[in-house]
Write a protein that holds these residues in place. Structure first.
Motif, PDB file in Angstrom:
ATOM      1  N   LEU A  45       0.831  -1.188   0.000  1.00 25.59           N
ATOM      2  CA  LEU A  45       0.000   0.000   0.000  1.00 25.59           C
ATOM      3  C   LEU A  45       0.873   1.248   0.000  1.00 25.59           C
ATOM      4  N   THR A  46       0.438   2.248  -0.778  1.00 23.25           N
ATOM      5  CA  THR A  46       1.200   3.489  -0.819  1.00 23.25           C
ATOM      6  C   THR A  46       0.982   4.297   0.460  1.00 23.25           C
ATOM      7  N   LYS A  47       2.006   5.035   0.850  1.00 14.33           N
ATOM      8  CA  LYS A  47       1.899   5.921   1.999  1.00 14.33           C
ATOM      9  C   LYS A  47       1.204   7.207   1.570  1.00 14.33           C
ATOM     10  N   ARG A  48       0.419   7.774   2.474  1.00 13.31           N
ATOM     11  CA  ARG A  48      -0.370   8.966   2.148  1.00 13.31           C
ATOM     12  C   ARG A  48       0.202  10.226   2.793  1.00 13.31           C
ATOM     13  N   ILE A  49       0.126  11.322   2.054  1.00 15.75           N
ATOM     14  CA  ILE A  49       0.497  12.642   2.568  1.00 15.75           C
ATOM     15  C   ILE A  49      -0.789  13.435   2.742  1.00 15.75           C
ATOM     16  N   ILE A  50      -1.060  13.854   3.985  1.00 13.57           N
ATOM     17  CA  ILE A  50      -2.351  14.461   4.306  1.00 13.57           C
ATOM     18  C   ILE A  50      -2.145  15.821   4.977  1.00 13.57           C
ATOM     19  N   PRO A  51      -2.361  16.919   4.264  1.00 11.85           N
ATOM     20  CA  PRO A  51      -2.330  18.219   4.939  1.00 11.85           C
ATOM     21  C   PRO A  51      -3.474  18.328   5.950  1.00 11.85           C
ATOM     22  N   CYS A  52      -3.183  19.021   7.051  1.00 16.43           N
ATOM     23  CA  CYS A  52      -4.184  19.193   8.109  1.00 16.43           C
ATOM     24  C   CYS A  52      -4.534  20.662   8.265  1.00 16.43           C
ATOM     25  N   LEU A  53      -5.833  20.938   8.263  1.00 17.20           N
ATOM     26  CA  LEU A  53      -6.312  22.294   8.486  1.00 17.20           C
ATOM     27  C   LEU A  53      -6.979  22.352   9.853  1.00 17.20           C
ATOM     28  N   ASP A  54      -6.266  22.919  10.830  1.00 18.99           N
ATOM     29  CA  ASP A  54      -6.860  23.188  12.137  1.00 18.99           C
ATOM     30  C   ASP A  54      -7.608  24.513  12.021  1.00 18.99           C
ATOM     31  N   VAL A  55      -8.906  24.494  12.325  1.00 13.27           N
ATOM     32  CA  VAL A  55      -9.727  25.677  12.106  1.00 13.27           C
ATOM     33  C   VAL A  55     -10.312  26.196  13.416  1.00 13.27           C
ATOM     34  N   LYS A  56     -10.208  27.508  13.593  1.00 13.46           N
ATOM     35  CA  LYS A  56     -10.817  28.187  14.738  1.00 13.46           C
ATOM     36  C   LYS A  56     -11.469  29.469  14.228  1.00 13.46           C
ATOM     37  N   SER A  57     -12.734  29.644  14.564  1.00 13.24           N
ATOM     38  CA  SER A  57     -13.483  30.840  14.145  1.00 13.24           C
ATOM     39  C   SER A  57     -13.408  31.057  12.640  1.00 13.24           C
ATOM     40  N   GLY A  58     -13.463  29.954  11.884  1.00 15.48           N
ATOM     41  CA  GLY A  58     -13.499  30.043  10.437  1.00 15.48           C
ATOM     42  C   GLY A  58     -12.176  30.299   9.766  1.00 15.48           C
ATOM     43  N   ARG A  59     -11.068  30.238  10.499  1.00 20.40           N
ATOM     44  CA  ARG A  59      -9.739  30.478   9.937  1.00 20.40           C
ATOM     45  C   ARG A  59      -8.821  29.308  10.273  1.00 20.40           C
ATOM     46  N   VAL A  60      -7.870  29.026   9.365  1.00 20.25           N
ATOM     47  CA  VAL A  60      -6.865  28.008   9.639  1.00 20.25           C
ATOM     48  C   VAL A  60      -5.842  28.601  10.600  1.00 20.25           C
TER      49      VAL A  60
END
Length: 251
Positions: free
Chosen positions: A2-17
């Motif tokens: 299985l290929t390894k995955r690269i996953i960006p994460c968006l932590d959001v507070k009050s509608g902003r990253v």
């Protein structure tokens, strides 16, 4: 393999990253819709969208923002934050999420994992775990890293697998935002304890840290935030380096 995955994460507070260090000192990074669209175009394998203060503030994840993000991206989207019921899971999946991530609510009500897996399928249920080192073990934290449950992480991951979780999103609170590298010891301990996929989160400060986590652990994916948000590395650059290092990735 299985290929390894690269996953960006968006932590959001009050509608902003936002991005912080060790779950505090949050700084504004930008508009979540624009950032998600850019990562989709750059070749991210998946996206994770976390409403990081929803549980602490006692409110639901922002459905309208999820809908706007889902309209712009064409890769799997995981959404978490403040999800406490099957109805809320259904609303997010209907809004365009492919998976839902539960953390504090899973600790309070483990049956939510079982019910969600039975209704939507295990592949839809991601259990997020915020872990912090305590002596020779790690404890599970909830409410955005504010409360120590005293629960042993290795015992908890085995439970969530039995309840039917399809994936574990494991964040090292000690490493989070430090850019000193992933917590290899924690990640490999958890990966060895379960058979379901584990996503590594917390501490990535360079492409070499991603190479290291895939070489030294058996995690299935790497969550990345700071180096992508601040333009210190691109997704394509990351994937090219991983391929050169012999890591199986989706090009």
């Amino acid at each position: 393999m299985l290929t390894k995955r690269i996953i960006p994460c968006l932590d959001v507070k009050s509608g902003r990253v936002v991005k912080g260090i060790n779950f505090i000192g949050l700084q504004d990074v930008g508009d979540p819709v624009k950032i998600a669209e850019r990562y989709n175009e750059e070749g991210a394998d998946e996206l994770v969208f976390l409403d990081i203060t929803a549980t602490h503030e006692g409110r639901k994840t922002m459905i309208d923002l999820v809908e706007r993000v889902a309209k712009r991206v064409f890769i799997p989207l995981t959404v978490g934050g403040g999800i406490n019921s099957i109805e809320e899971m259904h609303a997010l999946l209907r809004a365009g999420a492919d998976k839902v991530s539960i953390n504090s609510s899973a600790v309070r009500n483990p049956d939510l994992i079982r019910e969600g897996a039975a209704i939507f399928g295990s592949q839809c249920i991601v259990v997020a775990i915020d872990a912090k080192k305590h002596g020779d073990t790690w404890h599970v934290y909830v409410s955005g890293g504010r409360i120590d449950t005293g629960i042993d992480v290795l015992a908890w991951v085995k439970e969530v697998e039995q309840y039917g979780a399809g994936e574990i999103l494991l964040t090292s609170m000690d490493a989070d935002g430090t850019k000193n590298g992933y917590d290899v010891e924690l990640l490999e301990s958890v990966s060895r304890a379960v058979r379901i996929p584990v996503i590594a989160s917390g501490g990535c400060g360079s492409i070499q840290h991603i190479v290291q986590v895939f070489r030294e652990t058996t995690v299935d994916a790497a969550l990345v935030a700071s180096i992508f948000h601040y333009g210190e590395a691109s997704i394509q650059e990351t994937k090219c380096t991983l391929a050169e290092e012999g890591v199986e990735i989706r090009r």
